[in-house]
Write a protein that holds these residues in place. Structure first.
Motif, PDB file in Angstrom:
ATOM      1  N   LEU A  57     109.611  57.486 -17.342  1.00 47.64           N
ATOM      2  CA  LEU A  57     109.366  58.535 -18.322  1.00 47.64           C
ATOM      3  C   LEU A  57     110.354  58.316 -19.454  1.00 47.64           C
ATOM      4  O   LEU A  57     111.548  58.124 -19.212  1.00 47.64           O
ATOM      5  CB  LEU A  57     109.581  59.919 -17.693  1.00 47.64           C
ATOM      6  CG  LEU A  57     109.350  61.122 -18.603  1.00 47.64           C
ATOM      7  CD1 LEU A  57     107.870  61.263 -18.955  1.00 47.64           C
ATOM      8  CD2 LEU A  57     109.847  62.397 -17.918  1.00 47.64           C
ATOM      9  N   SER A  58     109.850  58.332 -20.680  1.00 50.41           N
ATOM     10  CA  SER A  58     110.728  58.120 -21.834  1.00 50.41           C
ATOM     11  C   SER A  58     110.509  59.208 -22.871  1.00 50.41           C
ATOM     12  O   SER A  58     109.460  59.859 -22.910  1.00 50.41           O
ATOM     13  CB  SER A  58     110.481  56.737 -22.455  1.00 50.41           C
ATOM     14  OG  SER A  58     109.134  56.610 -22.870  1.00 50.41           O
ATOM     15  N   GLU A  59     111.522  59.397 -23.710  1.00 55.02           N
ATOM     16  CA  GLU A  59     111.469  60.400 -24.773  1.00 55.02           C
ATOM     17  C   GLU A  59     111.797  59.740 -26.100  1.00 55.02           C
ATOM     18  O   GLU A  59     112.794  59.019 -26.229  1.00 55.02           O
ATOM     19  CB  GLU A  59     112.489  61.510 -24.510  1.00 55.02           C
ATOM     20  CG  GLU A  59     112.521  62.556 -25.601  1.00 55.02           C
ATOM     21  CD  GLU A  59     113.557  63.637 -25.362  1.00 55.02           C
ATOM     22  OE1 GLU A  59     113.493  64.658 -26.064  1.00 55.02           O
ATOM     23  OE2 GLU A  59     114.424  63.472 -24.485  1.00 55.02           O
ATOM     24  N   SER A  60     110.950  60.019 -27.071  1.00 54.93           N
ATOM     25  CA  SER A  60     111.157  59.502 -28.421  1.00 54.93           C
ATOM     26  C   SER A  60     111.761  60.604 -29.277  1.00 54.93           C
ATOM     27  O   SER A  60     111.183  61.675 -29.422  1.00 54.93           O
ATOM     28  CB  SER A  60     109.816  59.051 -29.021  1.00 54.93           C
ATOM     29  OG  SER A  60     109.982  58.676 -30.353  1.00 54.93           O
ATOM     30  N   SER A  61     112.923  60.335 -29.824  1.00 59.73           N
ATOM     31  CA  SER A  61     113.554  61.291 -30.741  1.00 59.73           C
ATOM     32  C   SER A  61     113.782  60.574 -32.059  1.00 59.73           C
ATOM     33  O   SER A  61     114.872  60.144 -32.374  1.00 59.73           O
ATOM     34  CB  SER A  61     114.856  61.842 -30.164  1.00 59.73           C
ATOM     35  OG  SER A  61     115.730  60.793 -29.853  1.00 59.73           O
ATOM     36  N   GLY A  62     112.711  60.377 -32.783  1.00 55.98           N
ATOM     37  CA  GLY A  62     112.754  59.604 -34.023  1.00 55.98           C
ATOM     38  C   GLY A  62     112.243  58.201 -33.760  1.00 55.98           C
ATOM     39  O   GLY A  62     112.048  57.791 -32.610  1.00 55.98           O
TER      40      GLY A  62
ATOM     41  N   LEU B 149     114.027  55.535 -28.221  1.00 58.27           N
ATOM     42  CA  LEU B 149     113.106  55.722 -27.108  1.00 58.27           C
ATOM     43  C   LEU B 149     113.962  55.644 -25.848  1.00 58.27           C
ATOM     44  O   LEU B 149     114.281  54.561 -25.358  1.00 58.27           O
ATOM     45  CB  LEU B 149     112.007  54.665 -27.091  1.00 58.27           C
ATOM     46  CG  LEU B 149     110.932  54.870 -26.028  1.00 58.27           C
ATOM     47  CD1 LEU B 149     110.138  56.143 -26.307  1.00 58.27           C
ATOM     48  CD2 LEU B 149     110.004  53.674 -25.964  1.00 58.27           C
ATOM     49  N   VAL B 150     114.381  56.805 -25.376  1.00 54.01           N
ATOM     50  CA  VAL B 150     115.337  56.884 -24.276  1.00 54.01           C
ATOM     51  C   VAL B 150     114.583  57.023 -22.962  1.00 54.01           C
ATOM     52  O   VAL B 150     113.678  57.858 -22.822  1.00 54.01           O
ATOM     53  CB  VAL B 150     116.305  58.074 -24.484  1.00 54.01           C
ATOM     54  CG1 VAL B 150     117.226  58.252 -23.290  1.00 54.01           C
ATOM     55  CG2 VAL B 150     117.118  57.850 -25.756  1.00 54.01           C
TER      56      VAL B 150
ATOM     57  N   ILE C 273     118.556  51.917 -16.089  1.00 57.07           N
ATOM     58  CA  ILE C 273     118.243  52.069 -17.511  1.00 57.07           C
ATOM     59  C   ILE C 273     118.042  53.531 -17.921  1.00 57.07           C
ATOM     60  O   ILE C 273     117.781  53.801 -19.087  1.00 57.07           O
ATOM     61  CB  ILE C 273     117.023  51.213 -17.911  1.00 57.07           C
ATOM     62  CG1 ILE C 273     115.787  51.593 -17.106  1.00 57.07           C
ATOM     63  CG2 ILE C 273     117.345  49.732 -17.804  1.00 57.07           C
ATOM     64  CD1 ILE C 273     114.523  50.882 -17.545  1.00 57.07           C
ATOM     65  N   ALA C 274     118.185  54.458 -16.990  1.00 54.34           N
ATOM     66  CA  ALA C 274     118.049  55.881 -17.324  1.00 54.34           C
ATOM     67  C   ALA C 274     119.116  56.267 -18.348  1.00 54.34           C
ATOM     68  O   ALA C 274     120.283  55.887 -18.230  1.00 54.34           O
ATOM     69  CB  ALA C 274     118.177  56.739 -16.072  1.00 54.34           C
ATOM     70  N   GLY C 275     118.709  56.986 -19.374  1.00 53.38           N
ATOM     71  CA  GLY C 275     119.628  57.411 -20.421  1.00 53.38           C
ATOM     72  C   GLY C 275     119.849  56.378 -21.516  1.00 53.38           C
ATOM     73  O   GLY C 275     120.562  56.633 -22.482  1.00 53.38           O
ATOM     74  N   LYS C 276     119.234  55.231 -21.383  1.00 58.86           N
ATOM     75  CA  LYS C 276     119.413  54.147 -22.370  1.00 58.86           C
ATOM     76  C   LYS C 276     118.265  54.140 -23.378  1.00 58.86           C
ATOM     77  O   LYS C 276     117.115  54.409 -23.046  1.00 58.86           O
ATOM     78  CB  LYS C 276     119.445  52.788 -21.664  1.00 58.86           C
ATOM     79  CG  LYS C 276     120.486  52.668 -20.573  1.00 58.86           C
ATOM     80  CD  LYS C 276     121.757  52.087 -21.106  1.00 58.86           C
ATOM     81  CE  LYS C 276     122.713  51.634 -20.037  1.00 58.86           C
ATOM     82  NZ  LYS C 276     123.388  52.638 -19.297  1.00 58.86           N
TER      83      LYS C 276
ATOM     84  N   TYR D 264     106.898  62.187 -25.690  1.00 53.63           N
ATOM     85  CA  TYR D 264     107.216  61.580 -24.409  1.00 53.63           C
ATOM     86  C   TYR D 264     106.127  60.579 -24.023  1.00 53.63           C
ATOM     87  O   TYR D 264     104.996  60.679 -24.475  1.00 53.63           O
ATOM     88  CB  TYR D 264     107.312  62.650 -23.314  1.00 53.63           C
ATOM     89  CG  TYR D 264     108.335  63.711 -23.600  1.00 53.63           C
ATOM     90  CD1 TYR D 264     109.666  63.524 -23.224  1.00 53.63           C
ATOM     91  CD2 TYR D 264     107.983  64.889 -24.240  1.00 53.63           C
ATOM     92  CE1 TYR D 264     110.607  64.502 -23.481  1.00 53.63           C
ATOM     93  CE2 TYR D 264     108.924  65.869 -24.501  1.00 53.63           C
ATOM     94  CZ  TYR D 264     110.232  65.669 -24.125  1.00 53.63           C
ATOM     95  OH  TYR D 264     111.178  66.633 -24.382  1.00 53.63           O
ATOM     96  N   PHE D 265     106.520  59.660 -23.157  1.00 55.56           N
ATOM     97  CA  PHE D 265     105.576  58.700 -22.601  1.00 55.56           C
ATOM     98  C   PHE D 265     105.858  58.545 -21.115  1.00 55.56           C
ATOM     99  O   PHE D 265     107.016  58.397 -20.712  1.00 55.56           O
ATOM    100  CB  PHE D 265     105.704  57.329 -23.273  1.00 55.56           C
ATOM    101  CG  PHE D 265     105.380  57.357 -24.743  1.00 55.56           C
ATOM    102  CD1 PHE D 265     104.068  57.259 -25.172  1.00 55.56           C
ATOM    103  CD2 PHE D 265     106.380  57.490 -25.678  1.00 55.56           C
ATOM    104  CE1 PHE D 265     103.754  57.308 -26.515  1.00 55.56           C
ATOM    105  CE2 PHE D 265     106.088  57.537 -27.037  1.00 55.56           C
ATOM    106  CZ  PHE D 265     104.769  57.442 -27.459  1.00 55.56           C
TER     107      PHE D 265
END
Length: 183
Positions: free
Chosen positions: A55-60, A64-65, A81-84, A144-145
């Motif tokens: 699961l990833s989050e795009s903030s701009g 893509l964290v 890789i969590a948080g990266k 999110y993805f």
């Protein structure tokens, strides 16, 4: 590197990819949204294939964290890789191409398929695929993805070299809302 457009998901994806796609299709959409909200994934059980999902989050466009990833993916990459920010893990030229790809996924609600290649630490070339499915934030924006990766045969716990990563295919899959037209 090439771009492909799909009317449906390629049939040769691994079974766990189709389980995730079906899971996504069955998520409840709220308030006439076209894309399911992140809360649906956070409250659901993704036990089937969890070790290969992320699961990833795009903030701009530059961030893509990875919020969480399965153990097999961490083993494949060679670290947690969590948080990266995934773009920070790849060569700058590849990161720029992938930033555009994810921007397109956010602007036109569609699925994504990436075919990447890199080298194992031993020098052997590996090609692998990932799929991405969009999720909305509370305001209905794609932020999110949820996705899964196809771990190549022969990896045997040997991490890959992300410094030599390249993207061979950028695939856009119509989820019923179209695909990007201005690429």
């Amino acid at each position: 590197m090439y771009i492909k457009f799909y009317d449906s998901w390629p049939e040769n994806l691994p079974e766990h990819s189709f389980r995730l796609i079906n899971f996504w299709k069955n998520l409840t959409k709220h308030n006439n949204q076209t894309i399911p909200p992140i809360e649906q994934v956070l409250t659901a059980t993704l036990q089937d294939g969890f070790e290969k999902n992320y699961l990833s989050e795009s903030s701009g466009d530059d961030n893509l964290v990875i919020l969480w990833s399965g153990l097999i993916l961490d083993e494949f990459v060679g670290k947690d890789i969590a948080g990266k920010n995934i773009f920070d893990l790849m060569p700058p030229d590849v990161a720029e191409l992938e930033k555009n790809f994810y921007s397109n996924l956010k602007n036109t609600p569609c699925g994504g398929l990436l075919v990447r290649s890199t080298l194992k630490q031993s020098g052997e070339r590996l090609t692998y695929r990932t799929i991405q499915l969009p999720l909305a934030d509370g305001a209905g924006n794609i932020r999110y993805f949820v996705g899964t990766g196809e771990v190549p045969k022969g990896i045997n716990g040997e991490p890959v070299n992300f410094d030599l990563l390249s993207t061979e295919e950028f695939g856009y899959i119509d989820l019923g809302y179209g695909i990007p037209t201005d690429i």
